[in-house]
Scaffold this motif. Structure first.
Motif, PDB file in Angstrom:
ATOM      1  N   MET A  17       0.863  -1.139  -0.039  1.00  0.00           N
ATOM      2  CA  MET A  17      -0.026   0.034   0.070  1.00  0.00           C
ATOM      3  C   MET A  17       0.833   1.265  -0.170  1.00  0.00           C
ATOM      4  SD  MET A  17      -2.745  -1.267   3.181  1.00  0.00           S
ATOM      5  CE  MET A  17      -1.644  -1.610   4.082  1.00  0.00           C
ATOM      6  N   ASN A  18       2.081   1.250   0.504  1.00  0.00           N
ATOM      7  CA  ASN A  18       3.000   2.159   0.526  1.00  0.00           C
ATOM      8  C   ASN A  18       2.562   3.348   1.362  1.00  0.00           C
ATOM      9  OD1 ASN A  18       4.779   0.844  -1.125  1.00  0.00           O
ATOM     10  ND2 ASN A  18       3.826   1.514  -3.155  1.00  0.00           N
ATOM     11  N   VAL A  19       2.042   2.895   2.594  1.00  0.00           N
ATOM     12  CA  VAL A  19       1.814   4.213   3.788  1.00  0.00           C
ATOM     13  C   VAL A  19       2.785   3.760   4.766  1.00  0.00           C
ATOM     14  CG1 VAL A  19      -0.748   3.786   2.709  1.00  0.00           C
ATOM     15  CG2 VAL A  19       0.128   2.443   4.715  1.00  0.00           C
ATOM     16  N   PRO A  20       3.096   5.124   5.634  1.00  0.00           N
ATOM     17  CA  PRO A  20       3.713   5.026   6.764  1.00  0.00           C
ATOM     18  C   PRO A  20       3.158   3.900   7.706  1.00  0.00           C
ATOM     19  CG  PRO A  20       3.203   7.183   6.226  1.00  0.00           C
ATOM     20  CD  PRO A  20       2.074   6.387   5.142  1.00  0.00           C
ATOM     21  N   GLY A  21       3.994   3.287   8.363  1.00  0.00           N
ATOM     22  CA  GLY A  21       3.676   2.132   8.889  1.00  0.00           C
ATOM     23  C   GLY A  21       3.607   0.845   8.751  1.00  0.00           C
ATOM     24  N   GLU A  22       3.469   0.623   7.146  1.00  0.00           N
ATOM     25  CA  GLU A  22       3.070  -0.607   6.722  1.00  0.00           C
ATOM     26  C   GLU A  22       4.269  -1.985   7.186  1.00  0.00           C
ATOM     27  OE1 GLU A  22       2.940  -0.453   2.648  1.00  0.00           O
ATOM     28  OE2 GLU A  22       1.654  -2.532   2.084  1.00  0.00           O
ATOM     29  N   GLU A  23       5.374  -1.221   7.451  1.00  0.00           N
ATOM     30  CA  GLU A  23       6.532  -2.321   8.112  1.00  0.00           C
ATOM     31  C   GLU A  23       6.448  -2.543   9.328  1.00  0.00           C
ATOM     32  OE1 GLU A  23       6.690   0.897   7.589  1.00  0.00           O
ATOM     33  OE2 GLU A  23       7.175   1.616   9.466  1.00  0.00           O
ATOM     34  N   LEU A  24       5.467  -2.377  10.183  1.00  0.00           N
ATOM     35  CA  LEU A  24       5.332  -2.755  11.689  1.00  0.00           C
ATOM     36  C   LEU A  24       5.022  -4.328  11.561  1.00  0.00           C
ATOM     37  CD1 LEU A  24       3.256   0.244  13.037  1.00  0.00           C
ATOM     38  CD2 LEU A  24       5.573  -0.425  13.578  1.00  0.00           C
ATOM     39  N   THR A  57       0.118   3.122  13.098  1.00  0.00           N
ATOM     40  CA  THR A  57       1.202   3.264  14.100  1.00  0.00           C
ATOM     41  C   THR A  57       0.895   2.193  15.003  1.00  0.00           C
ATOM     42  OG1 THR A  57      -0.605   4.558  15.352  1.00  0.00           O
ATOM     43  CG2 THR A  57       0.759   5.927  13.979  1.00  0.00           C
ATOM     44  N   PRO A  58       1.792   1.854  16.169  1.00  0.00           N
ATOM     45  CA  PRO A  58       1.731   0.804  16.827  1.00  0.00           C
ATOM     46  C   PRO A  58       0.281   0.546  17.541  1.00  0.00           C
ATOM     47  CG  PRO A  58       3.825   1.966  17.331  1.00  0.00           C
ATOM     48  CD  PRO A  58       3.041   2.655  16.444  1.00  0.00           C
ATOM     49  N   GLN A  59      -0.409   1.466  17.963  1.00  0.00           N
ATOM     50  CA  GLN A  59      -1.766   1.471  18.412  1.00  0.00           C
ATOM     51  C   GLN A  59      -2.983   1.859  17.787  1.00  0.00           C
ATOM     52  OE1 GLN A  59      -0.058   3.117  22.090  1.00  0.00           O
ATOM     53  NE2 GLN A  59       0.650   1.101  22.318  1.00  0.00           N
ATOM     54  N   GLU A  60      -2.697   2.722  16.449  1.00  0.00           N
ATOM     55  CA  GLU A  60      -3.833   3.030  15.726  1.00  0.00           C
ATOM     56  C   GLU A  60      -3.723   3.218  14.590  1.00  0.00           C
ATOM     57  OE1 GLU A  60      -5.135   6.753  18.876  1.00  0.00           O
ATOM     58  OE2 GLU A  60      -3.524   7.203  17.170  1.00  0.00           O
ATOM     59  N   VAL A  61      -4.760   3.406  13.726  1.00  0.00           N
ATOM     60  CA  VAL A  61      -4.620   3.520  12.241  1.00  0.00           C
ATOM     61  C   VAL A  61      -5.532   4.606  11.811  1.00  0.00           C
ATOM     62  CG1 VAL A  61      -4.375   1.261  11.628  1.00  0.00           C
ATOM     63  CG2 VAL A  61      -6.751   1.792  11.849  1.00  0.00           C
TER      64      VAL A  61
END
Ligand code: FAD
Length: 320
Positions: free
Chosen positions: A130-137, A220-224
């Motif tokens: 998707m190439n969005v920030p946080g996809e690598e979590l 993010t670790p706790q949200e989208v």
């Protein structure tokens, strides 16, 4: 000798058709037998009836009209065994050197001489990102296996096709708090006809939250964070199941010197009758032929490739 790259259903079918013409072949597979099916969700049911998944005239008897993943694994093991196919598992093909009637296929373990090569590598090894920030979590998964891990968790499922819908229903029934995000205005028409009313009713009765015409913009670790027609929404989240689809390994195709179309589909260029590519003596078979269009080719309508390829190889083979 013909080398077949990939022991999916169509690679196996091709080896069987070659054997029927007394042409020896060897299948090289980077994972286990039918590795893609092995990595499907554990409790998946096929949309095809079992006879449409058959290869080499080996009967596929399943307990219900639509077979399960587990039944398919057993079936393809039996088909490979019935024909005593020569299969090298856990060996990855890295290069095809040489030319027609004189190829050397290089793997991570060895190299093999071949007169022809069939590339049946499917599309399940490379997820569409998707190439969005946080996809690598680590909480973001592009492959869904089973529901139990998600019980009592806030799970965001992305996509509106069969994979997303199956994951949404299974995790919901295992006590996950499920939110579905779909780019399109509705669930895809191609969703299994016996499953579609179920998801639509779960959404209607607000048992599963759904955002249509929407997409994820940040994890993010706790949200989208979602972009929806009603504006930006940030919701609590433990896991993201990004069921955004898969694509063929184009890098590998290019490395094999197989030309691709210039359009968005990036289909390998091949002769429709013989499946031979722009590179003489190298064939493509199975769903890899569809390029980015992964929703029009299946086992049911590509198993015929095996016969076309075997006929052409038989016609052209130069016995050294
Ligand atoms: C969830 C899901 C459900 C589906 N349900 C159906 C259905 O009901 N009916 C239907 O007809 N189709 C269905 N399909 C589509 C179809 O089953 C699969 O795409 C099918 O596995 C395609 O067969 P294939 O042999 O072309 O490729 P694959 O089965 O993907 O086989 C390709 C093989 O090549 C191997 N490989 C890749 N690169 C290399 C390398 N460099 N060296 C060695 N080996 C390599 C892979 O490990 C893999 O085992 C479904 C697909 C998905 C994702």
């Amino acid at each position: 000798m013909v080398i077949i790259v990939g022991a999916g259903p169509i690679g196996l079918a091709t080896a069987i058709e070659l054997q029927r013409r007394n042409i020896p072949s060897k299948i090289i597979e980077r994972g286990c037998l039918v590795n893609s099916i092995f990595n499907y969700p554990k409790d998946m049911t096929f949309f095809s009836t079992s006879e449409r998944l058959e290869i080499g005239d080996v009967p596929f008897i399943s307990h219900n009209s639509k077979p399960t993943r587990r039944e398919a694994l057993e079936y393809y093991r039996r088909a490979a065994e019935s024909y005593d196919l020569d299969i090298h598992l856990y060996e990855e093909v890295q290069a095809i050197n040489g030319e027609d009637n004189n190829f050397t296929v290089q793997t991570d373990k060895s190299s093999y001489e071949a007169s022809k090569v069939v590339v049946s590598t499917g599309f399940y090894d490379v997820p569409k990102m998707m190439n969005v920030p946080g996809e690598e979590l680590p909480k973001v998964k592009h492959y869904y296996d089973e529901a139990h891990a998600y019980a009592w968790q806030d799970v965001l499922i992305i996509g509106g096709g069969n994979s997303a819908v199956d994951a949404a229903l299974e995790t919901y029934r295992s006590h996950a708090n499920v939110t579905l995000v779909v780019r399109k205005p509705h669930i895809k028409e191609s969703v299994k006809y016996w499953v579609k009313p179920d998801i639509e009713n779960r959404i209607k009765y607000e048992e599963i939250d759904a955002y249509f015409n929407s997409e994820v913009t940040q994890i993010t670790p706790q949200e989208v964070t979602l972009k929806t027609p009603e504006g930006t929404k940030t919701i609590s989240n433990d896991f993201v199941l990004a069921m955004t689809g898969y694509q063929p390994n184009f890098e590998l195709m290019t490395q094999f010197n197989i030309a691709l179309t210039n359009d968005a589909k990036r289909m390998p260029i091949y002769d429709e009758q013989t499946l031979e590519t722009n590179r003489d003596g190298v064939y493509v078979a199975g769903v890899v032929c569809g390029g980015m269009d992964t929703s029009s080719l299946f086992i049911e309508n590509t198993r015929i490739h095996a016969e076309h390829i075997a006929n052409d190889v038989e016609d052209k083979l130069v016995i050294a």
